[in-house]
Design a protein around this motif. Structure first.
Motif, PDB file in Angstrom:
ATOM      1  N   UNK A 195       0.839  -1.208   0.000  1.00 28.79           N
ATOM      2  CA  UNK A 195       0.000   0.000   0.000  1.00 28.79           C
ATOM      3  C   UNK A 195       0.873   1.256   0.000  1.00 28.79           C
ATOM      4  N   UNK A 196       1.937   1.232   0.787  1.00 23.14           N
ATOM      5  CA  UNK A 196       2.846   2.389   0.857  1.00 23.14           C
ATOM      6  C   UNK A 196       3.479   2.653  -0.516  1.00 23.14           C
ATOM      7  N   UNK A 197       3.888   1.589  -1.189  1.00 27.93           N
ATOM      8  CA  UNK A 197       4.490   1.737  -2.513  1.00 27.93           C
ATOM      9  C   UNK A 197       3.487   2.293  -3.517  1.00 27.93           C
ATOM     10  N   UNK A 198       2.286   1.768  -3.494  1.00 27.38           N
ATOM     11  CA  UNK A 198       1.268   2.209  -4.451  1.00 27.38           C
ATOM     12  C   UNK A 198       0.915   3.682  -4.240  1.00 27.38           C
ATOM     13  N   UNK A 199       0.906   4.126  -2.987  1.00 31.63           N
ATOM     14  CA  UNK A 199       0.638   5.546  -2.717  1.00 31.63           C
ATOM     15  C   UNK A 199       1.741   6.423  -3.299  1.00 31.63           C
ATOM     16  N   UNK A 200       2.986   5.955  -3.215  1.00 29.25           N
ATOM     17  CA  UNK A 200       4.094   6.710  -3.812  1.00 29.25           C
ATOM     18  C   UNK A 200       3.948   6.743  -5.339  1.00 29.25           C
ATOM     19  N   UNK A 201       3.523   5.629  -5.908  1.00 28.10           N
ATOM     20  CA  UNK A 201       3.312   5.571  -7.360  1.00 28.10           C
ATOM     21  C   UNK A 201       2.204   6.535  -7.777  1.00 28.10           C
ATOM     22  N   UNK A 202       1.132   6.584  -6.995  1.00 29.76           N
ATOM     23  CA  UNK A 202       0.008   7.471  -7.307  1.00 29.76           C
ATOM     24  C   UNK A 202       0.460   8.928  -7.411  1.00 29.76           C
ATOM     25  N   UNK A 203       1.397   9.324  -6.549  1.00 30.10           N
ATOM     26  CA  UNK A 203       1.863  10.717  -6.527  1.00 30.10           C
ATOM     27  C   UNK A 203       2.650  11.107  -7.772  1.00 30.10           C
ATOM     28  N   UNK A 204       3.101  10.133  -8.543  1.00 29.34           N
ATOM     29  CA  UNK A 204       3.846  10.461  -9.768  1.00 29.34           C
ATOM     30  C   UNK A 204       2.936  10.986 -10.874  1.00 29.34           C
ATOM     31  N   UNK A 205       1.622  10.777 -10.719  1.00 29.57           N
ATOM     32  CA  UNK A 205       0.680  11.263 -11.722  1.00 29.57           C
ATOM     33  C   UNK A 205       0.239  10.222 -12.733  1.00 29.57           C
ATOM     34  N   UNK A 206       0.481   8.941 -12.439  1.00 28.31           N
ATOM     35  CA  UNK A 206       0.047   7.900 -13.377  1.00 28.31           C
ATOM     36  C   UNK A 206      -1.465   7.850 -13.464  1.00 28.31           C
ATOM     37  N   UNK A 207      -1.981   7.371 -14.602  1.00 27.25           N
ATOM     38  CA  UNK A 207      -3.421   7.330 -14.831  1.00 27.25           C
ATOM     39  C   UNK A 207      -4.073   6.112 -14.199  1.00 27.25           C
ATOM     40  N   UNK A 208      -3.310   5.061 -13.965  1.00 25.21           N
ATOM     41  CA  UNK A 208      -3.844   3.829 -13.369  1.00 25.21           C
ATOM     42  C   UNK A 208      -2.682   2.933 -12.977  1.00 25.21           C
ATOM     43  N   UNK A 209      -2.995   1.936 -12.147  1.00 25.30           N
ATOM     44  CA  UNK A 209      -1.981   0.966 -11.769  1.00 25.30           C
ATOM     45  C   UNK A 209      -2.591  -0.431 -11.835  1.00 25.30           C
ATOM     46  N   UNK A 210      -1.918  -1.319 -12.533  1.00 24.20           N
ATOM     47  CA  UNK A 210      -2.375  -2.709 -12.613  1.00 24.20           C
ATOM     48  C   UNK A 210      -1.639  -3.514 -11.553  1.00 24.20           C
ATOM     49  N   UNK A 211      -2.389  -4.338 -10.824  1.00 25.75           N
ATOM     50  CA  UNK A 211      -1.793  -5.118  -9.733  1.00 25.75           C
ATOM     51  C   UNK A 211      -2.015  -6.607  -9.975  1.00 25.75           C
ATOM     52  N   UNK A 212      -0.917  -7.320 -10.182  1.00 28.67           N
ATOM     53  CA  UNK A 212      -0.991  -8.781 -10.234  1.00 28.67           C
ATOM     54  C   UNK A 212      -0.957  -9.251  -8.776  1.00 28.67           C
ATOM     55  N   UNK A 213      -2.022  -9.902  -8.350  1.00 28.11           N
ATOM     56  CA  UNK A 213      -2.179 -10.236  -6.937  1.00 28.11           C
ATOM     57  C   UNK A 213      -1.367 -11.419  -6.450  1.00 28.11           C
ATOM     58  N   UNK A 214      -0.123 -11.497  -6.863  1.00 32.97           N
ATOM     59  CA  UNK A 214       0.799 -12.519  -6.358  1.00 32.97           C
ATOM     60  C   UNK A 214       2.145 -11.878  -6.064  1.00 32.97           C
ATOM     61  N   UNK A 215       2.905 -12.505  -5.156  1.00 29.57           N
ATOM     62  CA  UNK A 215       4.256 -12.033  -4.870  1.00 29.57           C
ATOM     63  C   UNK A 215       5.178 -12.480  -5.997  1.00 29.57           C
ATOM     64  N   UNK A 216       6.363 -11.883  -6.056  1.00 33.76           N
ATOM     65  CA  UNK A 216       7.236 -12.147  -7.198  1.00 33.76           C
ATOM     66  C   UNK A 216       7.708 -13.603  -7.265  1.00 33.76           C
ATOM     67  N   UNK A 217       7.743 -14.281  -6.128  1.00 30.75           N
ATOM     68  CA  UNK A 217       8.185 -15.686  -6.138  1.00 30.75           C
ATOM     69  C   UNK A 217       7.025 -16.652  -6.381  1.00 30.75           C
ATOM     70  N   UNK A 218       5.797 -16.151  -6.387  1.00 32.39           N
ATOM     71  CA  UNK A 218       4.626 -17.010  -6.588  1.00 32.39           C
ATOM     72  C   UNK A 218       4.321 -17.185  -8.067  1.00 32.39           C
ATOM     73  N   UNK A 219       3.695 -18.316  -8.378  1.00 34.60           N
ATOM     74  CA  UNK A 219       3.383 -18.671  -9.752  1.00 34.60           C
ATOM     75  C   UNK A 219       1.875 -18.871  -9.913  1.00 34.60           C
ATOM     76  N   UNK A 220       1.388 -19.094 -11.147  1.00 36.30           N
ATOM     77  CA  UNK A 220      -0.055 -19.185 -11.380  1.00 36.30           C
ATOM     78  C   UNK A 220      -0.788 -20.189 -10.503  1.00 36.30           C
ATOM     79  N   UNK A 221      -0.112 -21.273 -10.096  1.00 36.92           N
ATOM     80  CA  UNK A 221      -0.797 -22.278  -9.272  1.00 36.92           C
ATOM     81  C   UNK A 221      -1.046 -21.797  -7.843  1.00 36.92           C
ATOM     82  N   UNK A 222      -0.350 -20.734  -7.448  1.00 36.73           N
ATOM     83  CA  UNK A 222      -0.594 -20.168  -6.123  1.00 36.73           C
ATOM     84  C   UNK A 222      -1.852 -19.302  -6.156  1.00 36.73           C
ATOM     85  N   UNK A 223      -2.622 -19.283  -5.075  1.00 37.89           N
ATOM     86  CA  UNK A 223      -3.856 -18.487  -5.065  1.00 37.89           C
ATOM     87  C   UNK A 223      -3.580 -16.998  -5.177  1.00 37.89           C
TER      88      UNK A 223
END
Length: 521
Positions: A195-223
Motif C-alpha cells: 500500500x505504501x508503494x502504491x501511494x508513492x506511485x500514485x503521486x507520480x501522476x500515473x493514470x492507473x496501476x495494474x496489480x498482479x495479486x501474487x508475490x514475485x516468487x509465486x506462480x499461477x498455481x498459487x492463489x
C-alpha cells in the motif's frame, strides 16, 4: 463491466468502438485532439510475451475487450528501432537494425492499445515513449515481471525494491509525454509495504496501476491475493486494475465481474484465460474454440504475423488437444501456409497472399512511375548494382572514388541515402564536384546503394572502379606498399626496443659490479 458481441467478419457479432471524451493538448504550437483513455470499468487484455501481438489484440477487441496491452518490449531493443509506414499491410511498424519487426500496430487499435515496456532507466524509457506515443493510447512500465532476464537487468519485479527509481521513471514519463502513463506491479510480502508503494506511485501522476495479486516468487498455481488488491483499491483514488484471476476465478465472462467485486478494483485485466480463449471477453459466452482459432489465423495471415508466433498462440489455445492429430500437425508446421493447411484454410491463405502481393506490386509500380517522373534532371542516372564478387577483397568503388577526389583535390564524396517504406529498399545519391549521381535500381541495404551510386559516378567519368577485369589494380598495389611500410616500421620499432633493452641490461650489470666492489667487507 461493459462489453460487446463478436463477429466482426461473420462470426458470432461485432463490438463497435466506444467513443471517448477527447483530451486536448498542445505540441509544437499546434492543438491536437486525442481520445482520453479511461481505465475505469474496463475489461483489459493483459500484456503477455509472445501472445500480445497484433492478431491477438485485434481478436480480443472483436470479442469485446475495451483495452489491449501489447507484449512487453525491452527499451534497449526499442530505442534502436525506426518507425516505418507499411503501406501494403496498412500498419505502422517499428523496425530493428536487423530488419525485424519489433512492434506492429494499426489504426483500428490506436485509441485502445497500451504500449508496455521493460525499463530500468528513466531517460531511455522516455526516449521509447516518445518514439511510439503518437501510435498508441497509453504507455505502461512493467514493474512486476519475475523472469530472470528482466530482474537481472534491474527491470520488472526488481524495481519493486527500488521505490526511488520507480518514482523517477514514472515521473519522467508523466512529465515528458502527452499520453496517459500506467504501470503494472506485483504485491510485496507485507500488505502495508504494498500500500505504501502504491501511494508513492500514485503521486507520480500515473493514470492507473495494474496489480498482479501474487508475490514475485509465486506462480499461477498459487492463489491470487484478492484481499491485498482490495486494500490497494481502497487506499488510492486512481483506477486499480486487478490481474491474476485466471486460475482461481475467470473461466467465462460472468466470472470477470466476480473477480472485480472480490478485489474492489476499477477494472479487470485478463491474461491466461484470454490466451486460452480470447472470446472470454464476449458477454454472450465463449465461442467454439475452432471458430476462435480460425479468426485468429485470418488476422495472422492478413498482418503477416511470423509463423512461429502464430503457432505458439494456437498451441496455447489447443492446450490439452495438442496430442490430437491436428495438434501434432500444428506442432510440425514450418510456415504460415502449413498452419493454414492444418486448419483447412488454404484457400484463405492463397486469397489473402494474392491480394497483398497484388497490392504490393501496384504500389511499387506507382512509386517507380513517380521516380521516373521526378524532375531531378541535375542527377546523372544509370541502372547498375554493386556485386562484391566482381571486386578484389577489401576493394570497393567507394574507395576508388574517394582516392580520385583526393588526387584531384575535390571535397570527399557526400552520400544521401533514402529508404522506400513499401519494400524497405534503399537508394543513394552521391555528390562529387557539385554533380549528383545515382543508380535507378534500389538495393536491400544502405551500403549497397552507396556503392552503386559510386559506380555510376566512376563510369560516367570513365574512371576505373577496381574490378578484377580492369587489369593491374593500383589501389591494391598502394595498399600492399602501405602494408609493407607498416611492417617495415614495426620491424624497425622492434629492433629499437630490443637494442634499448640490451643497453639497459648492460648499464644495470655495470652498476651492479661497481656497487658490489665498493661495498665494505
Amino acid at each position: 463491466m461493459r462489453s460487446g458481441s463478436w463477429g466482426r467478419r461473420g462470426g458470432c457479432g461485432s463490438n463497435p468502438a466506444r467513443r471517448q471524451n477527447p483530451l486536448e493538448y498542445t505540441t509544437k504550437g499546434m492543438t491536437v485532439n486525442t481520445p482520453a483513455l479511461s481505465f475505469r470499468s474496463k475489461n483489459i487484455l493483459a500484456p503477455m510475451v509472445r501472445v500480445g501481438t497484433l492478431p491477438m489484440r485485434l481478436l480480443a477487441l472483436d470479442f469485446g475487450a475495451d483495452i489491449v496491452y501489447c507484449e512487453e518490449l525491452i527499451d534497449l531493443k526499442m530505442v534502436q528501432c525506426k518507425r516505418v509506414l507499411n503501406e501494403v499491410l496498412e500498419t505502422v511498424d517499428f523496425i530493428a537494425p536487423n530488419e525485424r519487426v519489433v512492434f506492429r500496430t494499426c489504426e483500428r487499435e490506436k485509441n485502445r492499445v497500451v504500449f508496455q515496456m521493460g525499463s530500468a532507466d528513466a531517460e531511455r524509457a522516455l526516449a521509447v515513449a516518445k518514439l511510439v506515443e503518437n501510435d498508441v493510447a497509453a504507455i505502461d512500465v512493467n514493474m512486476g515481471c519475475p523472469k530472470e532476464y528482466s530482474t537481472k537487468a534491474g527491470m520488472g519485479a526488481a524495481l519493486l525494491s527500488d521505490p526511488e527509481k520507480i518514482e523517477c521513471i514514472l515521473s519522467t514519463l508523466v512529465k515528458g509525454i502527452c499520453k496517459p502513463v500506467t504501470c503494472k506491479i506485483r504485491i510485496l510480502p507485507l500488505v502495508e509495504d504494498t500500500v505504501r508503494l502504491v501511494k508513492r506511485i500514485e503521486k507520480t501522476g500515473v493514470a492507473a496501476i495494474a496489480v498482479h495479486g501474487r508475490k514475485k516468487e509465486e506462480r499461477p498455481q498459487h492463489p491470487v491475493h484478492c484481499e491485498v488488491i482490495k486494500a490497494i483499491s481502497e487506499a488510492v483514488t486512481i483506477p486499480v486494475i486487478a490481474n491474476g484471476g485466471s486460475h482461481d476465478f475467470i473461466k467465462e465472462y460472468t466470472d470477470i465481474e466476480a473477480f472485480q467485486q472480490a478485489t474492489g478494483a476499477s477494472s479487470v485485466m485478463i491474461a491466461r484465460a484470454a490466451m486460452w480463449n480470447p472470446s472470454i471477453f464476449r458477454r454472450d459466452g465463449l465461442c467454439p474454440l475452432k471458430e476462435v482459432m480460425q479468426e485468429y489465423i485470418k488476422y495472422a495471415v492478413r498482418y503477416d504475423n511470423h509463423y512461429t508466433n502464430t503457432k505458439y498462440c494456437l498451441c496455447q489455445m489447443l492446450r490439452e488437444q495438442l496430442e490430437t492429430t491436428q495438434g501434432k500437425k500444428l506442432h510440425a508446421a514450418q510456415s504460415i501456409q502449413e498452419i493454414c493447411e492444418v486448419f483447412e484454410m488454404t484457400h484463405l491463405y492463397e486469397e489473402t497472399t494474392a491480394f497483398l502481393e497484388a497490392k504490393k506490386a501496384s504500389l511499387k509500380s506507382m512509386l517507380e512511375d513517380e521516380d521516373d517522373q521526378m524532375e531531378d534532371t541535375d542527377v546523372i542516372k544509370m541502372a547498375v548494382r554493386y556485386d562484391k564478387r566482381e571486386y578484389p577483397p577489401q576493394i570497393t568503388p567507394k574507395m576508388y572514388l574517394l582516392e580520385w577526389c583526393r588526387k584531384e583535390k575535390h571535397p570527399q564524396p557526400v552520400y544521401e541515402t533514402v529508404q522506400r517504406s513499401l519494400d524497405r529498399l534503399f537508394c543513394s545519391v552521391v555528390t562529387v564536384a557539385q554533380q549528383k549521381y545515382r543508380s535507378t535500381l534500389w538495393d536491400k541495404s544502405k551500403k549497397l546503394a552507396e556503392q552503386a551510386a559510386a559506380i555510376v559516378c566512376l563510369r560516367t567519368m570513365g574512371l576505373p572502379e577496381g574490378k578484377f577485369n580492369e587489369g593491374e589494380n593500383h589501389l591494391i598495389n598502394k595498399r600492399k606498399r602501405e602494408s609493407q611500410e607498416l611492417l617495415n616500421n614495426k620491424a624497425h620499432e622492434d629492433d629499437l626496443l630490443v637494442e634499448a633493452s640490451h643497453k639497459r641490461a648492460h648499464v644495470t650489470e655495470k652498476t651492479t659490479d661497481f656497487s658490489s666492489s665498493d661495498m665494505p667487507q
